[in-house]
Write a protein that holds these residues in place. Structure first.
Motif, mmCIF file in Angstrom:
data_model
loop_
_atom_site.group_PDB
_atom_site.id
_atom_site.type_symbol
_atom_site.label_atom_id
_atom_site.label_comp_id
_atom_site.label_asym_id
_atom_site.label_seq_id
_atom_site.Cartn_x
_atom_site.Cartn_y
_atom_site.Cartn_z
ATOM 1 N N THR A 81 8.047 1.292 -14.212
ATOM 2 C CA THR A 81 7.734 0.956 -12.813
ATOM 3 C C THR A 81 8.580 -0.232 -12.379
ATOM 4 N N GLU A 90 -1.214 -3.510 -4.445
ATOM 5 C CA GLU A 90 -2.122 -2.362 -4.377
ATOM 6 C C GLU A 90 -3.371 -2.599 -5.215
ATOM 7 N N ARG A 94 -6.872 -2.200 -3.365
ATOM 8 C CA ARG A 94 -7.584 -0.950 -3.620
ATOM 9 C C ARG A 94 -8.677 -1.025 -4.682
ATOM 10 N N THR A 110 0.680 5.899 -10.770
ATOM 11 C CA THR A 110 0.853 7.332 -10.562
ATOM 12 C C THR A 110 -0.181 7.883 -9.590
ATOM 13 N N GLU A 111 -1.421 7.431 -9.727
ATOM 14 C CA GLU A 111 -2.500 7.902 -8.848
ATOM 15 C C GLU A 111 -2.192 7.632 -7.380
ATOM 16 N N ILE A 112 -1.563 6.505 -7.088
ATOM 17 C CA ILE A 112 -1.330 6.143 -5.691
ATOM 18 C C ILE A 112 0.075 6.494 -5.215
ATOM 19 N N GLY A 113 0.816 7.252 -6.033
ATOM 20 C CA GLY A 113 2.072 7.796 -5.557
ATOM 21 C C GLY A 113 3.334 7.051 -5.924
ATOM 22 N N PHE A 114 3.265 6.075 -6.809
ATOM 23 C CA PHE A 114 4.471 5.389 -7.262
ATOM 24 C C PHE A 114 5.245 6.310 -8.204
ATOM 25 N N SER A 115 6.564 6.351 -8.061
ATOM 26 C CA SER A 115 7.384 7.183 -8.925
ATOM 27 C C SER A 115 7.418 6.617 -10.344
#
Length: 311
Positions: A81, A90, A94, A110-115
């Motif tokens: 990351t 985040e 969150r 990954t859950e929140i859309g980070f590559s």
């Protein structure tokens, strides 16, 4: 308004300045800037240009603090990351938690859309392996990584003596004082090592009523002394910013055991003052400063702490 950052902040400092001029929230502005640092391979202490741990794996740390609410988000030893400062924000926004580490932090990303990012720069990999070949016997190399790593922590050191976490401190147009940090940590560190960068109160702290502070270089020391929080607390108790920084350094100077080396402190207060002071750093330490009225951000040399000159 004011923006203060360490010398390695250059890839994103101007972007943060422009966003602050346009009345962006300080955290939004600083994360936009620090994200540029995280992608810059010429910065060898943060993000893609950083150095791996002993196993040749990249692990990133970051922290974010909103000085108005005193909400904090932090991540540590995060694999795969690059935008870890954004990930720390985040966490703050969150989750009910302050910090996530390791694979848990990556799962959340990954859950929140980070590559899932390629984070090991090829030059860093080559330098890491060359150093292992120098330090290990043929038998150890053939068995690697199934060998004891702890002895290496005393012999393998940073290839460029880079210990400069990226730190941003800002007071925005709403008078909010905030802090953001990001780092790839100590080169060749033992896997899982956290420095002070994701530790609120040690590597960073912000309180819009009084000020903010952040530290670079030897986190093993500032974690022991709670350095960043101690500076803001001293300002709250009526000390000048310079006196607060000097008292924090005096506390560091009393450490006599453990790993001891240089520390650099960056600090601002609610009145718009700033201080950058280095302790036990033989080289000149530089930093970036911007305030309204400056045509361009300025790069300046930090004050070297001298106990004979404290006030």
């Amino acid at each position: 308004m004011i923006l203060l950052a360490n010398s390695e902040a250059w890839p994103g400092f101007d972007k943060t300045v422009e966003l602050l001029k346009n009345n962006s929230h300080g955290i939004d502005a600083m994360i936009a800037g620090i994200s540029e640092v995280e992608r810059e391979v010429k910065v060898r202490s943060v993000g893609y240009g950083g150095w791996p741990n002993m196993l040749g794996k990249m692990e990133f740390d970051a922290g974010v603090m909103d000085g108005t609410t005193r909400d904090v988000g932090a991540v540590g030893a995060v694999p795969d990351t690059l935008p870890v400062a954004a990930l720390a924000r985040e966490v703050m926004q969150r989750l009910p938690h302050v910090m996530l580490t390791g694979e848990g932090a990556r799962r959340f990303a990954t859950e929140i859309g980070f590559s899932v990012d390629d984070t090991l720069y090829e030059d860093s990999r080559k330098v890491w392996w060359k150093r292992l070949q120098k330090e290990l016997s043929a038998a150890e190399l053939s068995a690697f990584p199934d060998i004891p790593l702890a002895p290496l922590s005393r012999t393998i050191t940073d290839p460029e003596r880079v210990r400069d976490t990226t730190v941003f401190l800002a007071q925005d147009s709403a008078s909010g004082i905030h802090a953001v940090t990001s780092t790839s940590g100590w080169a060749w560190k033992y896997p899982g090592r956290l420095g002070d960068s994701p530790i609120p109160g040690a590597g960073f702290y912000a309180d819009s009523r009084y000020g903010a502070a952040a530290c670079t270089h030897t986190g093993e020391m500032t974690m022991r002394c709670g350095t960043a929080r101690s500076i803001v607390l001293a300002v709250r108790f009526g000390h000048t910013l310079r006196a607060a920084v000097d008292m924090a350094i005096e506390d560091l100077a009393e450490l006599k055991t453990g790993f001891l080396a240089g520390v650099v402190i960056h600090a601002i207060d609610a009145a718009g003052n700033h201080e950058v002071a280095s302790f036990q750093c033989p080289e000149d330490i530089k930093y970036w400063i911007w305030e309204p009225g400056m045509a361009n951000p300025q790069k300046r040399i930090a004050r070297k702490y001298d106990p004979l000159l404290t006030t």
